[in-house]
Design an enzyme around this catalytic site. Structure first.
Site, PDB file in Angstrom:
ATOM      1  N   HIS A 254      85.185  -5.540  37.938  1.00 17.53           N
ATOM      2  CA  HIS A 254      85.710  -6.216  39.132  1.00 17.53           C
ATOM      3  C   HIS A 254      84.837  -5.374  40.184  1.00 17.53           C
ATOM      4  O   HIS A 254      84.274  -5.976  41.253  1.00 17.53           O
ATOM      5  CB  HIS A 254      87.088  -6.141  39.173  1.00 17.53           C
ATOM      6  CG  HIS A 254      87.689  -6.687  40.608  1.00 17.53           C
ATOM      7  ND1 HIS A 254      88.390  -8.002  40.501  1.00 17.53           N
ATOM      8  CD2 HIS A 254      87.575  -6.111  41.937  1.00 17.53           C
ATOM      9  CE1 HIS A 254      88.671  -8.238  41.619  1.00 17.53           C
ATOM     10  NE2 HIS A 254      88.365  -7.188  42.519  1.00 17.53           N
ATOM     11  N   GLU A 255      84.993  -4.118  40.211  1.00 18.05           N
ATOM     12  CA  GLU A 255      84.626  -3.134  41.508  1.00 18.05           C
ATOM     13  C   GLU A 255      83.134  -3.260  41.411  1.00 18.05           C
ATOM     14  O   GLU A 255      82.439  -3.054  42.500  1.00 18.05           O
ATOM     15  CB  GLU A 255      85.111  -1.908  41.362  1.00 18.05           C
ATOM     16  CG  GLU A 255      86.673  -1.766  41.324  1.00 18.05           C
ATOM     17  CD  GLU A 255      87.161  -2.607  42.705  1.00 18.05           C
ATOM     18  OE1 GLU A 255      86.445  -2.891  43.693  1.00 18.05           O
ATOM     19  OE2 GLU A 255      88.569  -2.827  42.596  1.00 18.05           O
ATOM     20  N   HIS A 258      82.150  -6.314  43.457  1.00 17.88           N
ATOM     21  CA  HIS A 258      81.980  -6.076  44.861  1.00 17.88           C
ATOM     22  C   HIS A 258      80.703  -5.215  45.199  1.00 17.88           C
ATOM     23  O   HIS A 258      80.286  -5.340  46.230  1.00 17.88           O
ATOM     24  CB  HIS A 258      83.409  -5.185  45.230  1.00 17.88           C
ATOM     25  CG  HIS A 258      84.585  -5.974  45.421  1.00 17.88           C
ATOM     26  ND1 HIS A 258      84.789  -6.854  46.167  1.00 17.88           N
ATOM     27  CD2 HIS A 258      85.855  -5.853  44.885  1.00 17.88           C
ATOM     28  CE1 HIS A 258      85.863  -7.651  46.132  1.00 17.88           C
ATOM     29  NE2 HIS A 258      86.645  -6.849  45.395  1.00 17.88           N
ATOM     30  N   GLU A 284      85.499 -11.355  47.063  1.00 16.15           N
ATOM     31  CA  GLU A 284      86.312 -11.245  46.010  1.00 16.15           C
ATOM     32  C   GLU A 284      85.749 -12.722  45.038  1.00 16.15           C
ATOM     33  O   GLU A 284      85.915 -12.469  43.857  1.00 16.15           O
ATOM     34  CB  GLU A 284      87.707 -12.097  46.456  1.00 16.15           C
ATOM     35  CG  GLU A 284      88.420 -10.883  47.076  1.00 16.15           C
ATOM     36  CD  GLU A 284      88.594  -9.524  46.392  1.00 16.15           C
ATOM     37  OE1 GLU A 284      88.692  -9.814  44.844  1.00 16.15           O
ATOM     38  OE2 GLU A 284      88.910  -8.386  46.609  1.00 16.15           O
TER      39      GLU A 284
END
Length: 489
Positions: A254-255, A258, A284
């Site tokens: 997820h990070e 980003h 997101e």
């Protein structure tokens, strides 16, 4: 120098100073000794004072009045600078500084309260944060809706009414899908012990698999995973639970989503308003598509099953199909960041309603825990067992991020649209993912969305990438197709 030259030179220094402030926040979450919290809050307040003065410099108004943009890029730069100036000049400098000081301290108070399951230790500070955010919202709204004014910081153009209407359209299909899935036999969950160091090695390798640039990034541990920075320095964090490796695996992916967005923006936009993600909803969309449509896909989990076997031996899962089912197991858990794709948006809808009521003054802070627990039981059918699994689980309110939560679901909606377009453009994607090759997906996202940074408006950049206006349909269709197949519905 022209007015545009003056604007951009001034903005470049402001952007550089904001990166310094951001690095202070990163350090506080990862390396700062606990005893440094009070001093750090003063440092953050001082930095915010300098930044606020620069963002409200009266010369900006003069330059904006004179500037003549030469091209599309200049027009976009000016649009962002004007918006920032208009918002900053509405907020008193002492309020901006006090918010920076308080939220820096509040972050540590929240972390200790969460570790101790002590809601009472956090409520006085949360009350102060909400009071300051209400003051900020009132200054920005100037008679308009307070919550809308805060949402606009994270998703320009979005409102509580439009987001609420989208949630109302989504909820029935999500609830019906959840009911059907939970009525079917559930796949076996993962059990076992997965050591910290082995998980961190896997996390680093997964980041590399997704193309993370270690020359401009690093991985550290944090209570609540986050990414920080951009340009030539964008860092990620993760966390490890030794009985739940999916926590570390998917927090990391997820990070990386980003951070990759930030690192893949056109370098010509560095230290300018175009040099970072255009909105949190679009941000997101990148983290969620990396984590879910790519990272939880049948092809990629098949490859990851082999990686798990190499690192952990026999970990109790017999086949790639069983591993795919375990990764995508649907259950009404307490923790938003660990929620499956079916439940995740229901978590966001609950937080949206609660924080909107807090900002509007319709919900007292002292009543928040009871309101949370009642709503969670009604929405998920499970009673919250401890505050760390309830209202203390998220960092957002302690650092004043009111209006941020709905961008997670907006990001999921954008990701659903992007996934549909990406798979049409990269027809052999699943075969590549089964080999651990994410380059077709990450390359398409880099070329069609990430490189643009802030050049376009949020919905505009998604529409340009997809070829159609973003809407919730592709996400809901994706979820129903995936989980009805997985659960043999």
């Amino acid at each position: 120098m022209t007015a545009y030259d003056h604007l951009m030179a001034h903005q470049r220094q402001t952007e550089a100073l904001s990166k310094v402030a951001e690095r202070l926040g990163w350090d506080q979450e990862t390396m700062m000794p606990r005893g440094g919290a009070e001093q750090r809050s003063e440092e953050m307040a001082a930095m915010e004072g300098v930044l606020h003065a620069r963002r409200t410099d009266p010369r900006i108004a003069d330059w904006l009045a004179e500037v003549v943009p030469a091209d599309e890029v200049a027009q976009a730069q000016i649009r962002h600078i004007r918006r920032s100036y208009d918002r900053a000049t509405k907020v008193p400098g002492d309020l901006a500084q006090e918010l920076a000081r308080l939220t820096s301290v509040a972050q540590g108070i929240w972390a200790e309260a969460r570790a101790a399951d002590d809601v009472a230790a956090f409520l006085p500070t949360l009350s102060q944060v909400i009071d300051l955010k209400q003051q900020e919202a009132a200054a920005l709204a100037q008679g308009g809706d307070l919550y809308d004014a805060l949402i606009d910081d994270y998703e320009p153009g979005a409102t509580a009414a439009t987001l609420g209407a989208m949630f109302d359209r989504m909820r029935p299909r999500l609830v019906d899908l959840r009911a059907a899935v939970l009525a079917a036999p559930a796949p076996a969950p993962l059990h076992g012990h997965f050591g910290l160091e082995a998980q961190l090695r896997l996390a680093r390798d997964l980041a590399s698999t997704f193309g993370y640039d270690w020359g401009r990034g690093r991985l550290d541990m944090a209570v609540h995973p986050f990414s920080s920075g951009g340009g030539s320095d964008s860092r990620i964090t993760t966390r490890v639970v030794e009985t739940e490796p999916f926590n570390c695996i998917y927090s990391t992916i997820h990070e990386v989503g980003h951070s990759s967005y930030e690192l893949n923006i056109d370098p010509d936009y560095a230290l300018s308003p175009l040099g970072h993600g255009v909105s949190m909803g679009v941000h997101e969309s990148q983290s969620r598509i990396y984590e879910n449509q790519i990272g939880r896909s049948r092809g990629f989990t098949g490859w990851m099953f082999g990686q798990m076997q190499e690192r952990f031996g026999d970990f109790g899962v017999a086949s790639p199909q069983a591993f795919y089912a375990a990764v995508n197991r649907v259950q009404p858990g307490f923790i938003r960041t660990e929620a499956d794709e079916v439940h995740y948006n229901l978590h966001i809808m609950m937080r949206f309603d609660l924080e909107r009521a807090l900002i509007q003054g319709d919900l007292a802070v002292d009543d928040l825990e009871a309101a949370w627990n009642d709503r969670f039981l009604a929405d998920f059918g499970v009673a919250v067992d401890r505050p760390a699994h309830g209202m203390l689980q998220d960092v957002h309110w302690s650092v004043g991020l009111f209006g941020y939560f709905p961008t997670y679901t907006l990001g999921n909606v954008y990701a659903g649209c992007l996934n549909q377009a990406m798979r049409a453009a990269v027809p052999d994607l699943d075969e590549a993912l089964a080999r651990g090759d994410t380059s077709g997906a990450t390359g398409w996202l880099r070329e069609n969305l990430q490189r643009h940074g802030g050049l376009y408006e949020p919905r505009e950049v998604v529409e340009l990438a997809c070829g159609f206006a973003p809407n919730e349909g592709p996400l809901l269709d994706y979820l129903e197709t995936k989980f009805r197949s997985l659960y043999n519905l």
